[in-house]
Design an enzyme around this catalytic site. Structure first.
Site, PDB file in Angstrom:
ATOM      1  N   HIS A   1      16.889 102.985  22.491  1.00  9.75           N
ATOM      2  CA  HIS A   1      16.993 101.546  22.472  1.00  9.75           C
ATOM      3  C   HIS A   1      15.661 101.148  22.234  1.00  9.75           C
ATOM      4  CE1 HIS A   1      20.309 101.653  25.417  1.00  9.75           C
ATOM      5  NE2 HIS A   1      19.741 102.500  26.130  1.00  9.75           N
TER       6      HIS A   1
ATOM      7  N   TYR B   1      12.205  97.986  31.879  1.00 16.10           N
ATOM      8  CA  TYR B   1      13.011  99.058  31.986  1.00 16.10           C
ATOM      9  C   TYR B   1      12.558 100.138  32.741  1.00 16.10           C
ATOM     10  CZ  TYR B   1      15.681 103.197  30.932  1.00 16.10           C
ATOM     11  OH  TYR B   1      16.715 104.337  31.122  1.00 16.10           O
TER      12      TYR B   1
ATOM     13  N   HIS C   1      16.600 109.129  32.340  1.00 19.19           N
ATOM     14  CA  HIS C   1      16.493 108.559  33.754  1.00 19.19           C
ATOM     15  C   HIS C   1      17.753 109.486  34.403  1.00 19.19           C
ATOM     16  CE1 HIS C   1      19.608 105.257  33.741  1.00 19.19           C
ATOM     17  NE2 HIS C   1      19.907 105.924  32.581  1.00 19.19           N
TER      18      HIS C   1
ATOM     19  N   HIS D   1      24.285  97.701  31.947  1.00 17.11           N
ATOM     20  CA  HIS D   1      25.208  98.415  33.104  1.00 17.11           C
ATOM     21  C   HIS D   1      25.019  97.759  34.345  1.00 17.11           C
ATOM     22  CE1 HIS D   1      21.519 100.446  34.261  1.00 17.11           C
ATOM     23  NE2 HIS D   1      21.662 101.807  33.959  1.00 17.11           N
TER      24      HIS D   1
ATOM     25  N   GLU E   1      25.210 109.017  29.161  1.00 13.01           N
ATOM     26  CA  GLU E   1      25.671 107.604  29.610  1.00 13.01           C
ATOM     27  C   GLU E   1      26.421 106.987  28.397  1.00 13.01           C
ATOM     28  OE1 GLU E   1      22.507 105.181  31.778  1.00 13.01           O
ATOM     29  OE2 GLU E   1      24.361 104.126  32.582  1.00 13.01           O
TER      30      GLU E   1
ATOM     31  N   ASP F   1      26.458 104.342  26.835  1.00 14.75           N
ATOM     32  CA  ASP F   1      25.658 103.819  25.777  1.00 14.75           C
ATOM     33  C   ASP F   1      25.242 104.555  24.695  1.00 14.75           C
ATOM     34  OD1 ASP F   1      24.113 104.326  27.692  1.00 14.75           O
ATOM     35  OD2 ASP F   1      22.627 102.888  27.150  1.00 14.75           O
TER      36      ASP F   1
ATOM     37  N   HIS G   1      21.506 112.663  26.635  1.00 15.90           N
ATOM     38  CA  HIS G   1      21.886 111.863  27.814  1.00 15.90           C
ATOM     39  C   HIS G   1      23.417 111.221  27.797  1.00 15.90           C
ATOM     40  CE1 HIS G   1      21.914 108.986  31.124  1.00 15.90           C
ATOM     41  NE2 HIS G   1      21.561 107.924  30.281  1.00 15.90           N
TER      42      HIS G   1
ATOM     43  N   ASP H   1      16.399 107.170  26.429  1.00 16.81           N
ATOM     44  CA  ASP H   1      15.986 105.986  27.188  1.00 16.81           C
ATOM     45  C   ASP H   1      14.565 105.996  27.384  1.00 16.81           C
ATOM     46  OD1 ASP H   1      18.494 104.697  27.523  1.00 16.81           O
ATOM     47  OD2 ASP H   1      18.881 106.084  29.107  1.00 16.81           O
TER      48      ASP H   1
HETATM   49 FE1  FEO Z   1      20.904 105.856  30.707  1.00 15.78          FE
HETATM   50 FE2  FEO Z   1      20.500 103.996  27.594  1.00 15.78          FE
HETATM   51  O1  FEO Z   1      21.501 104.986  29.099  1.00 15.78           O
END
Ligand code: FEO
Length: 409
Positions: free
Chosen positions: A224, A191, A144, A23, A80, A82, A78, A163
């Site tokens: 991830h 991270y 997050h 990002h 976002e 991704d 979440h 995340d």
């Molecule tokens: Fe907060 Fe993996 O996106």
């Protein structure tokens, strides 16, 4: 290819081998993965989707196990992109599936995709029974984003943490114990340092809440990287350590230099730190990846920042580092500043001010040298580093520093 991770629970995500910037804020030297999990029971749930370019891969992986049309619930931990980018393609295949997410997440998804999907919002403690398995939800704001939550599969003691506890790492293996754990821990730290650092108080409260709840956790599957199946509490403990503001007793010397004079000071300071028996890492900011440097800040008790003076301030590579520190607000650090200059010497003051604005304790007067530090001045740099290292060893700040010291005056 899908991978079974527990009875009737499958990884169906995608590997992004070539992602090198995440990002647009930090580097991902090892790529990443977007992990989705399919839970097959009387009813079928998909937990988290993938980034949009991998939508067909997700649907293909699901299709290897069941017809996607069998999905009753799509859990979005979440919003976002991704993890949600594939939703438009997926929801075309399963238009009647219910999306389970927090109220904030629902708002974000509606704004991101303008969809006409069926939402059910959930809160901590809400449960959905699939048949033999039960999904339980735990809101985790700022781990997050404000919309973040965890999904817990009770019967498998499996935490699907999105995340949190993840690592940006592409791999043909799916479990931590199958890959190089050194890289895993580096990516966990990176991270945390680049994404979660400003929210340590909230993180600590959430981790305490999970520990106090006594829920058994046998496996943590983030969205991830690789999955924690052997002693997953290690990563929870590491998060708690950082959230408590703990760090190893080592020192990071982060600097930039115009004509190698500040670099010479940095090397002498690093020698002094080493002579005091404290681990040190010196990095020239103009030759470093800032997101890697933030990881080193997280893992070091002491931070010494140096810059030559130009136009009465710091060099261009030092300014963004200081600016990002103000946003990340590292906890419980000890710091000081140094640098060489031709006539004005404003950089040290600028560094000290920025460190204070980032909430970092400046524990000893800054050290400045005019032009090239001579032999005696380098000896003073050595002593400066040694003195700072002693404070780091004792892990306590001496009285507030007095004015900066200009060598040779
Ligand atoms: Fe907060 Fe993996 O996106």
């Amino acid at each position: 290819m899908h991978v079974k991770i527990a009875d009737d629970v499958y990884w169906v995500g995608a590997i992004d081998w070539n992602l090198r910037i995440y990002h647009n804020t930090y580097s991902t030297h090892h790529g990443t993965s977007y992990n989705s999990y399919l839970i097959v029971d009387d009813k079928v749930a998909l937990v988290d989707a993938v980034y949009a370019p991998f939508s067909e891969e997700l649907i293909e992986h699901i299709s290897e196990i069941i017809p996607p049309e069998r999905i009753s619930y799509v859990v979005v931990n979440h919003s976002e992109p991704d993890h949600s980018g594939a939703l438009p393609a997926l929801m075309k295949r399963v238009p009647k599936a219910k999306i389970l997410c927090t109220d904030k997440c629902k708002g974000y998804l509606e704004k991101l995709y303008y969809p006409n999907w069926e939402f059910t919002t959930v809160k901590t403690g809400d449960e959905v029974r699939l048949g033999r398995k039960t999904l339980s939800f735990i809101e985790a704001p700022m781990m997050h984003w404000p919309d973040s939550m965890f999904t817990y599969v009770k019967e498998d003691s499996l935490l699907l943490s999105n995340d949190a506890f993840g690592q940006h790492m592409a791999s043909s293996q799916r479990f931590v114990d199958e890959v190089d754990e050194g890289i895993v821990w580096e990516e966990v730290a990176k991270y945390f340092a680049n994404t979660l650092y400003p929210f340590t108080a909230l993180i600590k409260r959430k981790l305490d809440e999970i520990k106090d709840s006594g829920i058994p956790i046998k496996m943590i599957a983030p969205s991830h990287g690789v999955i924690w199946r052997k002693d997953p509490h290690r990563v929870i403990d590491k998060y708690m350590y950082w959230a408590d503001g703990m760090a190893e007793k080592k020192v990071l010397v982060a600097y930039d230099t115009m004509w190698e004079n500040t670099a010479a000071m940095a090397r002498a300071i690093a020698d002094g730190i080493q002579a005091a028996g404290v681990d040190v890492k010196a990095c020239r900011l103009s030759a470093s990846d800032l997101s890697d440097v933030h990881k080193d800040v997280l893992e070091s008790k002491g931070l010494i920042v140096g810059s030559s003076t130009v136009n009465n301030t710091v060099l261009p590579a030092v300014a963004p580092f200081l600016e990002e520190l103000k946003g990340l607000r590292p906890k419980n650090k000890l710091a000081c500043a140094f640098g060489s200059h031709g006539w004005g010497g404003g950089a040290v003051k600028v560094i000290e001010k920025a460190l204070q604005q980032a909430g970092i304790d400046v524990i000893q007067p800054g050290l400045m040298a005019r032009h090239s530090p001579d032999r005696d001045e380098l000896k003073k740099c050595f002593e400066f580093g040694k003195r700072f290292a002693e404070a780091v060893k004792q892990d306590e700040a001496p009285a507030k520093p007095s004015a900066s010291v200009i060598l040779g005056e």
